[in-house]
Design a protein around this motif. Structure first.
Motif, PDB file in Angstrom:
ATOM      1  N   GLU A 237       0.836  -1.205   0.000  1.00  0.00           N
ATOM      2  CA  GLU A 237       0.000   0.000   0.000  1.00  0.00           C
ATOM      3  C   GLU A 237       0.874   1.259   0.000  1.00  0.00           C
ATOM      4  OE1 GLU A 237      -3.532   2.023   2.772  1.00  0.00           O
ATOM      5  OE2 GLU A 237      -2.670   0.072   3.298  1.00  0.00           O
ATOM      6  N   ALA A 238       1.916   1.248   0.816  1.00  0.00           N
ATOM      7  CA  ALA A 238       2.820   2.403   0.864  1.00  0.00           C
ATOM      8  C   ALA A 238       3.593   2.550  -0.445  1.00  0.00           C
ATOM      9  CB  ALA A 238       3.787   2.257   2.035  1.00  0.00           C
ATOM     10  N   ALA A 239       4.001   1.426  -1.038  1.00  0.00           N
ATOM     11  CA  ALA A 239       4.745   1.477  -2.302  1.00  0.00           C
ATOM     12  C   ALA A 239       3.912   2.116  -3.404  1.00  0.00           C
ATOM     13  CB  ALA A 239       5.179   0.069  -2.704  1.00  0.00           C
ATOM     14  N   LYS A 240       2.624   1.854  -3.404  1.00  0.00           N
ATOM     15  CA  LYS A 240       1.749   2.459  -4.408  1.00  0.00           C
ATOM     16  C   LYS A 240       1.639   3.969  -4.198  1.00  0.00           C
ATOM     17  CE  LYS A 240      -1.045  -1.705  -5.139  1.00  0.00           C
ATOM     18  NZ  LYS A 240      -2.367  -2.359  -4.929  1.00  0.00           N
ATOM     19  N   GLU A 241       1.713   4.398  -2.954  1.00  0.00           N
ATOM     20  CA  GLU A 241       1.582   5.822  -2.653  1.00  0.00           C
ATOM     21  C   GLU A 241       2.881   6.585  -2.894  1.00  0.00           C
ATOM     22  OE1 GLU A 241       0.066   8.706   1.009  1.00  0.00           O
ATOM     23  OE2 GLU A 241      -0.462   6.580   0.954  1.00  0.00           O
ATOM     24  N   TYR A 242       4.013   5.885  -2.800  1.00  0.00           N
ATOM     25  CA  TYR A 242       5.321   6.529  -2.959  1.00  0.00           C
ATOM     26  C   TYR A 242       6.094   5.834  -4.086  1.00  0.00           C
ATOM     27  CZ  TYR A 242       4.432   8.698   1.601  1.00  0.00           C
ATOM     28  OH  TYR A 242       3.893   9.413   2.642  1.00  0.00           O
ATOM     29  N   PRO A 243       5.752   6.090  -5.335  1.00  0.00           N
ATOM     30  CA  PRO A 243       6.371   5.366  -6.458  1.00  0.00           C
ATOM     31  C   PRO A 243       7.856   5.656  -6.643  1.00  0.00           C
ATOM     32  CG  PRO A 243       4.997   7.171  -7.252  1.00  0.00           C
ATOM     33  CD  PRO A 243       4.720   7.043  -5.789  1.00  0.00           C
ATOM     34  N   ASP A 244       8.362   6.739  -6.058  1.00  0.00           N
ATOM     35  CA  ASP A 244       9.778   7.072  -6.206  1.00  0.00           C
ATOM     36  C   ASP A 244      10.645   6.474  -5.100  1.00  0.00           C
ATOM     37  OD1 ASP A 244       9.248   8.563  -8.495  1.00  0.00           O
ATOM     38  OD2 ASP A 244       8.841  10.383  -7.336  1.00  0.00           O
ATOM     39  N   VAL A 245      10.027   5.735  -4.190  1.00  0.00           N
ATOM     40  CA  VAL A 245      10.754   5.081  -3.098  1.00  0.00           C
ATOM     41  C   VAL A 245      10.781   3.582  -3.369  1.00  0.00           C
ATOM     42  CG1 VAL A 245      10.769   4.590  -0.620  1.00  0.00           C
ATOM     43  CG2 VAL A 245      10.083   6.859  -1.444  1.00  0.00           C
ATOM     44  N   GLN A 246      11.924   2.950  -3.141  1.00  0.00           N
ATOM     45  CA  GLN A 246      12.052   1.508  -3.317  1.00  0.00           C
ATOM     46  C   GLN A 246      11.740   0.801  -1.999  1.00  0.00           C
ATOM     47  OE1 GLN A 246      12.680  -0.202  -6.213  1.00  0.00           O
ATOM     48  NE2 GLN A 246      12.499   1.805  -7.207  1.00  0.00           N
ATOM     49  N   PHE A 247      10.831  -0.172  -2.056  1.00  0.00           N
ATOM     50  CA  PHE A 247      10.413  -0.924  -0.880  1.00  0.00           C
ATOM     51  C   PHE A 247      10.792  -2.393  -1.050  1.00  0.00           C
ATOM     52  CE2 PHE A 247       7.705   2.758  -1.010  1.00  0.00           C
ATOM     53  CZ  PHE A 247       7.474   3.103   0.318  1.00  0.00           C
ATOM     54  N   SER A 248      11.367  -2.973  -0.022  1.00  0.00           N
ATOM     55  CA  SER A 248      11.675  -4.406  -0.021  1.00  0.00           C
ATOM     56  C   SER A 248      11.076  -5.045   1.217  1.00  0.00           C
ATOM     57  CB  SER A 248      13.188  -4.646  -0.044  1.00  0.00           C
ATOM     58  OG  SER A 248      13.741  -4.334  -1.299  1.00  0.00           O
ATOM     59  N   HIS A 249      10.738  -6.318   1.078  1.00  0.00           N
ATOM     60  CA  HIS A 249      10.045  -7.016   2.161  1.00  0.00           C
ATOM     61  C   HIS A 249      10.578  -8.435   2.284  1.00  0.00           C
ATOM     62  CE1 HIS A 249       6.524  -9.529   3.554  1.00  0.00           C
ATOM     63  NE2 HIS A 249       6.723  -8.722   4.570  1.00  0.00           N
ATOM     64  N   ALA A 250      10.923  -8.816   3.503  1.00  0.00           N
ATOM     65  CA  ALA A 250      11.451 -10.154   3.756  1.00  0.00           C
ATOM     66  C   ALA A 250      10.327 -11.166   3.890  1.00  0.00           C
ATOM     67  CB  ALA A 250      12.283 -10.156   5.035  1.00  0.00           C
ATOM     68  N   THR A 251      10.513 -12.318   3.309  1.00  0.00           N
ATOM     69  CA  THR A 251       9.646 -13.498   3.418  1.00  0.00           C
ATOM     70  C   THR A 251       8.323 -13.347   2.683  1.00  0.00           C
ATOM     71  OG1 THR A 251       8.374 -13.021   5.457  1.00  0.00           O
ATOM     72  CG2 THR A 251      10.619 -13.866   5.736  1.00  0.00           C
ATOM     73  N   GLY A 252       8.135 -12.263   1.948  1.00  0.00           N
ATOM     74  CA  GLY A 252       6.863 -12.025   1.281  1.00  0.00           C
ATOM     75  C   GLY A 252       6.680 -12.844   0.016  1.00  0.00           C
ATOM     76  N   THR A 253       5.444 -12.818  -0.496  1.00  0.00           N
ATOM     77  CA  THR A 253       5.068 -13.704  -1.600  1.00  0.00           C
ATOM     78  C   THR A 253       4.454 -12.992  -2.803  1.00  0.00           C
ATOM     79  OG1 THR A 253       2.844 -14.058  -0.686  1.00  0.00           O
ATOM     80  CG2 THR A 253       4.591 -15.558   0.048  1.00  0.00           C
ATOM     81  N   LYS A 254       4.300 -11.670  -2.755  1.00  0.00           N
ATOM     82  CA  LYS A 254       3.440 -11.014  -3.737  1.00  0.00           C
ATOM     83  C   LYS A 254       4.144 -10.106  -4.738  1.00  0.00           C
ATOM     84  CE  LYS A 254      -0.557 -11.168  -0.647  1.00  0.00           C
ATOM     85  NZ  LYS A 254      -1.614 -10.390   0.044  1.00  0.00           N
ATOM     86  N   ALA A 255       5.439  -9.907  -4.617  1.00  0.00           N
ATOM     87  CA  ALA A 255       6.114  -8.965  -5.514  1.00  0.00           C
ATOM     88  C   ALA A 255       5.961  -9.370  -6.973  1.00  0.00           C
ATOM     89  CB  ALA A 255       7.589  -8.845  -5.146  1.00  0.00           C
ATOM     90  N   HIS A 256       6.058 -10.666  -7.251  1.00  0.00           N
ATOM     91  CA  HIS A 256       6.025 -11.121  -8.646  1.00  0.00           C
ATOM     92  C   HIS A 256       4.639 -11.036  -9.258  1.00  0.00           C
ATOM     93  CE1 HIS A 256       4.612 -14.758  -6.641  1.00  0.00           C
ATOM     94  NE2 HIS A 256       4.289 -15.271  -7.808  1.00  0.00           N
ATOM     95  N   THR A 257       3.606 -10.882  -8.439  1.00  0.00           N
ATOM     96  CA  THR A 257       2.253 -10.754  -8.982  1.00  0.00           C
ATOM     97  C   THR A 257       1.714  -9.326  -8.889  1.00  0.00           C
ATOM     98  OG1 THR A 257       1.356 -11.480  -6.839  1.00  0.00           O
ATOM     99  CG2 THR A 257       1.621 -13.151  -8.556  1.00  0.00           C
ATOM    100  N   GLU A 258       2.296  -8.483  -8.042  1.00  0.00           N
ATOM    101  CA  GLU A 258       1.831  -7.100  -7.912  1.00  0.00           C
ATOM    102  C   GLU A 258       2.236  -6.250  -9.109  1.00  0.00           C
ATOM    103  OE1 GLU A 258      -0.077  -5.351  -5.704  1.00  0.00           O
ATOM    104  OE2 GLU A 258      -0.619  -7.307  -4.869  1.00  0.00           O
ATOM    105  N   GLY A 259       3.402  -6.547  -9.697  1.00  0.00           N
ATOM    106  CA  GLY A 259       3.836  -5.810 -10.873  1.00  0.00           C
ATOM    107  C   GLY A 259       4.260  -4.378 -10.597  1.00  0.00           C
ATOM    108  N   LEU A 260       4.725  -4.101  -9.389  1.00  0.00           N
ATOM    109  CA  LEU A 260       5.206  -2.764  -9.040  1.00  0.00           C
ATOM    110  C   LEU A 260       6.715  -2.697  -9.231  1.00  0.00           C
ATOM    111  CD1 LEU A 260       3.232  -2.174  -5.705  1.00  0.00           C
ATOM    112  CD2 LEU A 260       2.698  -1.218  -7.955  1.00  0.00           C
TER     113      LEU A 260
END
Length: 431
Positions: A138-161
């Motif tokens: 949710e935060a990544a969508k609001e701040y497109p110029d900031v890079q967000f990384s998340h440990a143990t997550g499962t959704k990056a490859h399907t979110e397409g951000l």
């Protein structure tokens, strides 16, 4: 916009507090390569810390990056302490400014923490707990110029951000090696007449019946069985990543049930201290517990997050894309074992080094389908839920070339091994 304004005011307040702290309390710590000056404020059960670092050499330093880190607990959790130490080490090595937020629950607070870090100027933000993911997205969508990384997550490859990424490591390799340490200890106990072969039962304290936990206890078991063929294992769950009382009670329950060696995928000292009191060998997680448990500690495996933090920060500094899914390995230094404890069996170090070399060379695969069965049968095909959905619908074949391909970045970095193999008995499944 209102959220950003409120967050900006909070960030300004933090900056004022930091300046006041530097003026009244010169809390400086010096590392091998850097000096850190940090100011800390506590409110509503959370802790914020701002640090500035000075790199030791120009060749290591990067510019243009301010990092922010979000942690589920604080340094009292072995899991979060492992991340905290890696974040500090990476930022000091690279000479960048960074901020940390601890005790951030897996809820809206994670989104708010991410927004506050972004409003404070952080252009790389990392969160360490599985349940943070939706709020970081949710935060990544609001701040497109900031890079967000998340440990143990499962959704990056399907979110397409372009600015949201998942990261993990092949910790199943580390747990497999720790299992070899355990199996060698069981063999010693059998040889000494302390137990018989059919009494070689281990116990495992898990947090939840998530794939990450199942992958971990299965790899630990397979490592032990690779050297001690008669081993079996009971597993119990606490329903919490960090509950010292529940973890101690779980370990005691396993010991009372005949388990002669205990390991864990939970984050407190509950299980290790229970083992030390009972005189039962223990394999811990995320860091050595030998200082507190000198008589029973065998080894600990952990993910070393410093290589990932360095990689991601350099990507931000260089303007190059961060991998959507990144999985560290034994080779990258992302999977580590602690020094062996004094209680390990003779020959353990040599056995571990030989197995490690075979894992790196690809001669051994942790989930080799010839080394386990499911309901008495070989697992020659399995569809895993890679593209996570609410019903956990299987969608990708993950068995090929004779083994289960866990945390393969062709699929995703987070574990998806949730197979129940023979030899492991789950005592409860309510979590």
């Amino acid at each position: 916009m209102k959220k950003k304004v409120v967050s900006l005011l909070a960030a300004m307040a933090l900056a004022v507090t930091a300046l006041a702290g530097c003026g009244s309390n010169d809390a400086a710590t010096t590392g091998t390569d850097a000096a850190t000056v940090a100011a800390t404020t506590e409110a509503a059960g959370t802790t914020e810390a701002a640090g500035t670092t000075e790199a030791a050499t120009d060749s290591e330093a990067v510019t243009g990056v301010k990092a922010g880190f979000i942690f589920l607990h604080d340094e009292n959790s072995t899991y979060d302490l492992n991340f905290l130490n890696a974040a500090k080490a990476a930022c000091e090595k690279l000479g960048i400014e960074y901020m940390t937020k601890t005790n951030i629950p897996e809820g809206q607070e994670a989104y708010e923490a991410a927004c506050e870090l972004a409003d404070a100027g952080c252009n790389f933000i990392f969160a360490d707990s599985f349940g943070h993911e939706d709020y970081i997205i949710e935060a990544a969508k609001e701040y497109p110029d900031v890079q967000f990384s998340h440990a143990t997550g499962t959704k990056a490859h399907t979110e397409g951000l372009d600015n949201f990424h998942n990261a993990f490591a092949s910790i199943y390799d580390g747990r497999y090696l720790a299992g070899i340490v355990a199996g060698m200890k069981l063999n010693e106990m059998i040889a000494n007449g302390d137990i018989t072969e059919d009494q070689a039962k281990m116990g495992y304290v898990g947090a939840y019946t998530y794939a990450e936990v199942m992958s971990g206890y299965t790899s630990f078991f397979l490592g032990a069985r690779s050297v001690c063929p008669s081993v079996t294992m009971d597993v119990t769950f606490t329903g919490s990543w960090y509950d010292e009382t529940a973890e101690k009670e779980a370990a005691n329950k396993l010991i009372e049930g005949g388990c002669v060696l205990i390991s864990q995928h939970a984050d407190s000292m509950g299980a290790p201290t229970a083992c030390e009191t009972a005189g039962v060998p223990n394999v811990s997680y995320n860091g050595s517990t030998e200082a507190a448990c000198p008589n029973t500690f065998l080894v600990s495996s952990r993910v070393n997050w410093e290589p990932y933090f360095e990689y991601a920060i350099k990507c931000v500094a260089d303007g190059t894309p961060i991998d959507t899914d990144w999985c560290g390995t034994l080779e990258t230094g992302s999977v580590e074992l602690s020094d062996l404890g004094a209680a390990v069996a003779e020959g353990t170090a040599e056995a571990v080094e030989a197995a490690k070399a075979d894992l790196i060379a690809g001669k051994t695969h942790v989930y080799d389908i010839t080394t386990f069965t499911v309901d008495g049968k070989t697992l020659d095909s399995y569809e895993a839920d890679i593209d996570t959905d609410p019903d956990y619908t299987p969608d990708h074949e993950v068995v090929s070339d004779g083994y289960f391909h866990e945390s393969d970045v062709a699929f995703r970095s987070a574990p998806y091994f949730n197979v129940r193999i023979d030899g492991i008995n789950l005592l409860d499944e309510q979590y």
